[in-house]
Design a protein around this motif. Structure first.
Motif, short mmCIF file in Angstrom:
data_model
loop_
_atom_site.label_atom_id
_atom_site.label_comp_id
_atom_site.label_asym_id
_atom_site.label_seq_id
_atom_site.Cartn_x
_atom_site.Cartn_y
_atom_site.Cartn_z
N LEU A 34 17.72 12.20 6.62
CA LEU A 34 17.39 13.18 5.76
C LEU A 34 18.31 13.38 4.40
CD1 LEU A 34 16.90 16.11 8.17
CD2 LEU A 34 15.05 14.61 7.38
N THR A 35 17.92 12.62 3.49
CA THR A 35 18.58 12.42 2.19
C THR A 35 17.84 12.70 1.18
OG1 THR A 35 18.20 10.02 2.20
CG2 THR A 35 20.17 10.81 3.37
N GLU A 36 16.46 13.27 1.35
CA GLU A 36 15.84 13.62 0.00
C GLU A 36 16.26 14.84 -0.65
OE1 GLU A 36 14.82 13.18 2.97
OE2 GLU A 36 13.58 11.24 3.09
N SER A 37 15.95 15.00 -1.72
CA SER A 37 16.24 15.99 -2.52
C SER A 37 15.40 17.29 -2.04
CB SER A 37 15.77 16.02 -4.01
OG SER A 37 14.41 15.85 -4.11
N LEU A 38 15.94 18.68 -2.28
CA LEU A 38 15.50 19.75 -1.85
C LEU A 38 13.95 20.02 -2.37
CD1 LEU A 38 18.35 22.27 -1.89
CD2 LEU A 38 17.27 21.01 0.33
N THR A 56 5.90 17.99 1.79
CA THR A 56 5.94 17.66 3.13
C THR A 56 7.16 16.59 3.36
OG1 THR A 56 4.50 15.58 2.34
CG2 THR A 56 3.40 17.67 3.17
N ALA A 57 8.06 16.53 2.23
CA ALA A 57 9.14 15.60 2.54
C ALA A 57 10.15 16.23 3.48
CB ALA A 57 9.91 15.47 1.21
N GLN A 58 10.78 15.49 4.20
CA GLN A 58 11.78 16.04 5.22
C GLN A 58 12.74 16.76 4.75
OE1 GLN A 58 12.51 12.57 7.37
NE2 GLN A 58 11.61 13.44 9.18
N LEU A 59 13.15 17.92 4.84
CA LEU A 59 14.29 18.76 4.39
C LEU A 59 15.51 18.01 4.51
CD1 LEU A 59 14.95 21.66 3.21
CD2 LEU A 59 15.47 22.31 5.51
N ALA A 75 9.78 27.77 6.38
CA ALA A 75 8.92 26.72 7.06
C ALA A 75 7.26 27.46 7.42
CB ALA A 75 9.64 26.68 8.68
N MET A 76 6.42 26.82 6.62
CA MET A 76 4.96 27.34 6.44
C MET A 76 3.97 26.90 7.51
SD MET A 76 5.17 27.55 2.40
CE MET A 76 3.97 28.99 2.27
N GLY A 77 4.30 25.99 8.15
CA GLY A 77 3.06 25.20 8.98
C GLY A 77 2.28 24.33 8.11
N SER A 78 1.48 23.54 8.86
CA SER A 78 0.59 22.51 8.25
C SER A 78 -0.23 23.18 7.16
CB SER A 78 -0.23 21.84 9.28
OG SER A 78 -1.03 22.86 10.11
N ARG A 136 8.46 24.03 3.17
CA ARG A 136 8.15 22.65 3.95
C ARG A 136 7.18 23.31 5.01
NH1 ARG A 136 10.54 20.98 0.62
NH2 ARG A 136 12.30 19.17 0.22
N PRO A 137 6.29 22.10 5.64
CA PRO A 137 5.47 22.58 6.78
C PRO A 137 6.32 22.86 7.93
CG PRO A 137 4.96 20.44 5.79
CD PRO A 137 6.21 20.93 5.11
N ALA A 138 7.22 22.16 8.18
CA ALA A 138 8.40 22.40 9.44
C ALA A 138 9.77 22.03 8.88
CB ALA A 138 7.78 21.78 10.62
N VAL A 139 10.77 22.58 9.57
CA VAL A 139 12.14 22.16 9.39
C VAL A 139 12.91 21.91 10.67
CG1 VAL A 139 12.20 23.77 7.39
CG2 VAL A 139 12.76 24.64 9.63
#
Length: 542
Positions: free
Chosen positions: A256-260, A267-270, A350-353, A372-375
């Motif tokens: 997990l190294t993407e920007s916030l 949808t990018a990983q946190l 965390a908002m879901g799909s 994000r959809p999920a964290v």
């Protein structure tokens, strides 16, 4: 099973719901680590996590449908044939809101039991105990038929979170798709689900493991609960504290190294590194999560009838008249306006799909909000200063285990009890009636209160963290399961008898499977119904 030469075969049964699955996975891992064989019956969507925990996955099987789990979602019921529904007592003109989950739990048992029993009897070695979600009527019946003990693993704080009026109990149990399968199960297997249980309350007379601690426990409270299973054993073991989950794997976390990407839904990983950087720069980090039901399964459906009752004025909408989408949008809008202008806060949601759709008709996303959809909640929690949650049992215990105070906006079910109980303990703020009490000012005030040391919320949360740490956790839960197995083995050993004592039984004529049903008796002495002979009940002779 010969305990001297082999380890017990433990069978799990559950429904494919994150909150109900998560606490069971580390229990499975601990059992397998101790040498036990574990088989897990659950929908195929959970196969990967079940197998990763060390269990052998098996599906529930239906007469005609290819569905593999316990009926919950509207799409699940759509996979049943009209003939299956009709056989279970559901008329063709019935509405899904009338016969869907949870009103489906008894006829769901009727549909799966024949093949489930066939599958259980084929297991090698045979099951020594069934560990199950107490919503599942089929598990309770299967344990009775196979004459094996059962242990419920309850992911809510206890039976007292569901205190239904007696009138409602009678109404539900008299519905044809409840009454007819109940009677079918009595005829086929000699077991009355409602003699010592109720809808969503099929507890075990042997042991019921509750994933909370004594301070937060809700014992049986209503008249029907006290009469039907008030004498059953319930044990709090604190297994709701952080452990294995259905979230991202460790390998994923390391990447997990993407920007916030704040200020928009992504949808990018946190990036946990991004969160750490924000904290090091002086920002306080807050998580907002309304769970997986309101943001997912109930998104376009009105919230359950047992939702929070705001006791609102005539002409105004109540909670059960809101869809999941509408309620989430209501909460998000208050939070956008309350926290969006604070440069010292970083708010993760965390908002879901359905996160992108949730932003429709809302104000622009504030620049300090990360959507994000999920964290990876378990990994994120240690980095948090505050947590605004729906009060689900898993989220609550995971946060309290780290001493994090909570702002709870409950939606339905046990969340309402949890919100009030946490507030009563001083470990957070409860919005018991969110439609009436939640506003921009009140949510801001509530979060400020949990962030400030002088309010005492963090101290109270730390006290609960200590209780969770000393409750026993996974090891204690596994010890309890294996103790039930050992106790049953000891009870099941035949005592020496003289030939004269045995002679009447040797000479007795044989009877068919529908004529005699023998219930085993748990070690705690709770009565499981005795012997039913041609419809008449009489207790086992000692």
């Amino acid at each position: 099973m010969n305990s001297a030469t082999s380890k017990p075969h433990v069978v799990f049964m559950n429904m494919a719901a994150t909150g109900h699955m998560n606490p069971t996975l580390p229990v499975v891992s601990e059992l397998t680590a101790r040498g036990c064989k574990v088989t897990y019956f659950v929908e195929d969507t959970m196969r990967a996590v079940v197998e990763a925990a060390g269990a052998t996955w098996r599906s529930f099987r239906y007469p005609e449908s290819d569905f593999t789990g316990i009926l919950r979602n509207p799409s699940d019921f759509a996979r049943l044939t009209a003939a299956e529904l009709l056989a279970a007592g559901v008329p063709e003109d019935a509405k899904l809101s009338e016969y869907g989950f949870p009103f489906s739990l008894v006829y769901n048992a009727q549909l799966v039991l024949p093949k489930l029993l066939e599958d259980l009897r084929s297991l090698d070695p045979p099951p020594a105990v069934i560990v199950y979600e107490p919503f599942l009527a089929c598990a309770r019946v299967a344990a009775h038929v196979l004459a094996v003990p059962c242990v419920s693993l309850y992911t809510m704080p206890g039976p007292g979170v569901f205190v239904a009026a007696e009138k409602m109990i009678v109404n539900v149990e008299s519905r044809p798709w409840v009454k007819q399968p109940q009677q079918w199960i009595i005829r086929e297997y000699g077991f009355d689900l409602f003699e010592q249980g109720a809808l969503m309350e099929f507890y075990s007379p042997f042991q019921n493991l509750v994933t909370t601690i004594d301070t937060l426990y809700a014992p049986p409270a209503s008249k029907h609960q006290l009469e039907r299973f008030g004498h059953f054993p319930f044990k709090c073991d604190g297994t709701g504290a952080p452990s294995l989950s259905l979230g991202e794997t460790s390998a994923q976390q390391q990447s997990l190294t993407e920007s916030l990407q704040a200020g928009e839904f992504s949808t990018a990983q946190l990036s946990l590194d991004g969160i750490r950087h924000a904290r090091s720069s002086g920002k306080r980090v807050v998580l907002i999560s309304l769970g997986t039901v309101a943001t997912g399964r109930m998104w376009n459906e009105t919230l359950p009838a047992w939702s929070n009752d705001d006791d609102r004025d005539a002409g105004t909408r109540r909670m059960w008249e809101y869809t999941g989408k509408e309620f989430c949008q209501f909460v998000y809008q208050q939070c956008f306006e309350a926290f969006g202008s604070d440069p010292n806060l970083l708010v993760v949601v965390a908002m879901g799909s359905n996160g992108q759709e949730a932003l429709e008709d809302l104000p622009p996303v504030p620049p300090n909000f990360v959507l994000r959809p999920a964290v990876p909640q378990l990994e994120l929690l240690p980095l948090l200063d505050g947590f605004i949650t729906h009060g689900g049992a898993n989220s609550t215990h995971e946060a309290l285990a780290l001493g994090i105070p909570l702002v709870i906006v409950p939606v339905f079910g046990d969340q309402i009890y949890i919100a009030d109980k946490v507030a009563h303990c001083g470990a957070g703020v409860s919005f018991r009636y969110p439609l009436r009490t939640l506003s921009v000012a009140s949510i801001r005030s509530a979060l400020d209160a949990t962030l400030q040391a002088e309010t005492g919320h963090r101290d109270a949360a730390q006290q609960l963290a200590g209780q969770l740490a000393s409750a026993g956790g996974i090891a204690a839960a596994v010890d309890s399961i294996l103790e039930v197995v050992r106790s049953h083995e000891d009870t099941d050993k035949p005592s020496p008898r003289t030939f004269g004592e045995a002679l009447p039984n040797l000479l007795a004529p044989s009877v068919g499977r529908n004529q005699v049903r023998r219930n085993i008796k748990p070690s705690n002495g709770a009565d499981t119904g005795g012997i039913i002979v041609e419809g008449q009940s009489q207790h086992d002779a000692k």
